[in-house]
Design a protein around this motif. Structure first.
Motif, mmCIF file in Angstrom:
data_model
loop_
_atom_site.group_PDB
_atom_site.id
_atom_site.type_symbol
_atom_site.label_atom_id
_atom_site.label_comp_id
_atom_site.label_asym_id
_atom_site.label_seq_id
_atom_site.Cartn_x
_atom_site.Cartn_y
_atom_site.Cartn_z
ATOM 1 N N LEU A 177 0.796 -1.219 0.000
ATOM 2 C CA LEU A 177 0.000 0.000 0.000
ATOM 3 C C LEU A 177 0.833 1.275 0.000
ATOM 4 O O LEU A 177 0.433 2.268 -0.612
ATOM 5 N N ALA A 178 1.976 1.280 0.696
ATOM 6 C CA ALA A 178 2.723 2.535 0.832
ATOM 7 C C ALA A 178 4.090 2.285 1.433
ATOM 8 O O ALA A 178 4.388 1.200 1.947
ATOM 9 N N VAL A 179 4.929 3.339 1.371
ATOM 10 C CA VAL A 179 6.218 3.363 2.069
ATOM 11 C C VAL A 179 6.166 4.436 3.145
ATOM 12 O O VAL A 179 5.318 5.337 3.103
ATOM 13 N N THR A 180 7.083 4.348 4.110
ATOM 14 C CA THR A 180 6.981 5.195 5.302
ATOM 15 C C THR A 180 7.886 6.427 5.289
ATOM 16 O O THR A 180 7.875 7.201 6.250
ATOM 17 N N THR A 181 8.695 6.589 4.253
ATOM 18 C CA THR A 181 9.476 7.817 4.123
ATOM 19 C C THR A 181 8.562 8.951 3.663
ATOM 20 O O THR A 181 7.500 8.713 3.085
ATOM 21 N N LYS A 182 8.990 10.188 3.901
ATOM 22 C CA LYS A 182 8.168 11.321 3.486
ATOM 23 C C LYS A 182 8.244 11.513 1.979
ATOM 24 O O LYS A 182 7.280 11.929 1.339
ATOM 25 N N GLU A 183 9.413 11.207 1.397
ATOM 26 C CA GLU A 183 9.571 11.262 -0.054
ATOM 27 C C GLU A 183 9.500 9.844 -0.619
ATOM 28 O O GLU A 183 9.797 8.879 0.071
ATOM 29 N N ARG A 184 9.107 9.714 -1.869
ATOM 30 C CA ARG A 184 9.056 8.394 -2.497
ATOM 31 C C ARG A 184 10.461 7.782 -2.575
ATOM 32 O O ARG A 184 11.461 8.496 -2.677
ATOM 33 N N VAL A 185 10.508 6.463 -2.545
ATOM 34 C CA VAL A 185 11.769 5.726 -2.586
ATOM 35 C C VAL A 185 12.187 5.539 -4.039
ATOM 36 O O VAL A 185 11.379 5.115 -4.874
ATOM 37 N N SER A 186 13.452 5.852 -4.343
ATOM 38 C CA SER A 186 13.912 5.830 -5.735
ATOM 39 C C SER A 186 13.789 4.440 -6.362
ATOM 40 O O SER A 186 13.535 4.318 -7.560
ATOM 41 N N SER A 187 13.956 3.382 -5.581
ATOM 42 C CA SER A 187 13.854 2.030 -6.127
ATOM 43 C C SER A 187 12.400 1.553 -6.255
ATOM 44 O O SER A 187 12.128 0.511 -6.846
ATOM 45 N N MET A 188 11.445 2.334 -5.692
ATOM 46 C CA MET A 188 10.017 2.015 -5.799
ATOM 47 C C MET A 188 9.241 3.296 -6.126
ATOM 48 O O MET A 188 8.380 3.727 -5.369
ATOM 49 N N PRO A 189 9.561 3.940 -7.242
ATOM 50 C CA PRO A 189 9.022 5.277 -7.518
ATOM 51 C C PRO A 189 7.512 5.348 -7.692
ATOM 52 O O PRO A 189 6.915 6.421 -7.546
ATOM 53 N N ASP A 190 6.873 4.211 -7.997
ATOM 54 C CA ASP A 190 5.430 4.209 -8.220
ATOM 55 C C ASP A 190 4.626 3.998 -6.935
ATOM 56 O O ASP A 190 3.387 4.048 -6.964
ATOM 57 N N ILE A 191 5.318 3.768 -5.831
ATOM 58 C CA ILE A 191 4.622 3.481 -4.576
ATOM 59 C C ILE A 191 4.465 4.763 -3.764
ATOM 60 O O ILE A 191 5.441 5.448 -3.466
ATOM 61 N N ALA A 192 3.248 5.065 -3.411
ATOM 62 C CA ALA A 192 2.947 6.290 -2.662
ATOM 63 C C ALA A 192 3.495 6.213 -1.235
ATOM 64 O O ALA A 192 3.724 5.120 -0.694
ATOM 65 N N THR A 193 3.684 7.371 -0.634
ATOM 66 C CA THR A 193 4.055 7.437 0.777
ATOM 67 C C THR A 193 2.788 7.539 1.620
ATOM 68 O O THR A 193 1.736 7.995 1.149
#
Length: 330
Positions: A225-241
């Protein structure tokens, strides 16, 4: 291409000499002997790996060996205690994640050191996102769906973690607080056990490290569903924060920081910080950090900003632990 530590070391040997030759002049008084990097976890984990990357990358330019010593156990507290009680001359440093610095001091009454008074952060080696994953049976395709589902069914969704006070536990409770939801915690002895039950549908939700979950996401057994960093992760650019999905200012990092005893001469601390900042953007290191999704935010490169971050983490997690009555299993 995936870099192993051996390949990375070879790349460093080939590429960093020119970096040191670019005008870096180290004080002749430090280091005078080998520098010990004390890691509070076993070999093979992220802290150990980044400690060895640090050793391989800055040792040649500083003219001494940097040696990793693993001292695992008790959430890294013995390792921190060893460094705190050592000589404050820069020849023994701590490589640590959050547990021994900003978590256990609030959970373990018999702690033998004060991390805010007796340690100073030198530099952040890496900081990674956690991922929010759910079992496919959960009727949520994004964070907003999950929040709506949890609000409609208080305490009915269960989430797993690697144990009381683990990153997954604290991250989820932080999410619950900011999102205004309640989910029931099921602690396990490590994320590996928790993800087994998540795959079986025995629990529904989990915040965990990418390496734990992503193979199952790719096979369709879990939904990301998402990543926990405030900015998107470069290796998962399509995954929302989580932040951009409506939980304003949410961020939870799995960080690894170098600490020195508080009485260490500031010039030595500055040398060490400058050494890492000089080499971390070399192609070999930058590639590996990005592959691991562990590239530290640039906003924490300056030491004053890093000090403020560690202090704010101490306060934030202390409040979270107190408000949720989280007790130690150590």
């Amino acid at each position: 291409m995936t870099l192993t530590r051996r390949k990375l070391s070879a790349a460093l040997a080939a590429g960093i000499a020119s970096t040191w030759g670019a005008g870096v002049a180290w004080a002749q008084s430090y280091p005078q002997k080998a520098v010990k990097l004390v890691v509070g976890s076993p070999p093979g984990g992220p802290s150990d790996f980044l400690a060895r990357v640090l050793a391989d990358s800055i040792g040649p330019g500083m003219g001494q060996n940097f040696i990793v010593e693993n001292k695992p156990g008790a959430s890294g507290m013995p390792a921190a205690d060893q460094v705190v009680k050592g000589v404050a001359d820069g020849h023994q440093l701590l490589i640590s994640g959050p547990a021994s610095i900003v978590v256990m001091p609030h959970m373990f009454s018999k702690i033998t050191y004060d991390p805010m008074r007796e340690l100073v952060p030198v530099t952040m080696l890496g900081a990674g996102a956690f991922v929010l994953v759910v079992h496919p049976s959960v009727k949520a395709n994004n964070v907003k769906d999950l929040i709506a589902l949890a609000k409609a069914n208080p305490n009915q969704l269960t989430y797993g973690s690697g144990g009381n006070g683990s990153s997954g536990h604290l991250c989820t409770e932080y999410f619950n607080g900011l999102a205004g939801v309640k989910m029931t915690h099921i602690p396990y002895k490590g994320d590996g056990q928790a993800v087994v039950d998540l795959l079986a549908g025995q629990i529904q939700v989990m915040f965990t490290a990418p390496n734990v979950a992503m193979a199952h996401v790719k096979s369709g057994k879990l939904r990301l569903l998402a990543v926990t960093t405030k900015e998107r992760v470069s290796s998962m650019p399509d995954i929302a924060t989580v932040h951009e999905m409506g939980v304003k200012d949410f961020e939870y990092l799995g960080w690894i920081i170098v600490f020195a005893p508080a009485a260490t001469p500031p010039a030595v601390v500055d040398q060490l910080s400058s050494a890492w900042l000089k080499v971390k953007n070399t192609p070999a290191i930058a590639q590996k950090l990005n592959e691991l999704a562990m590239a530290a935010p640039e906003r924490y490169s300056a030491r004053p900003a890093l000090q403020d971050f560690v202090k704010s983490e101490y306060v934030r997690l202390g409040k979270l632990i107190k408000d949720n009555n989280i007790k130690s299993e150590v």
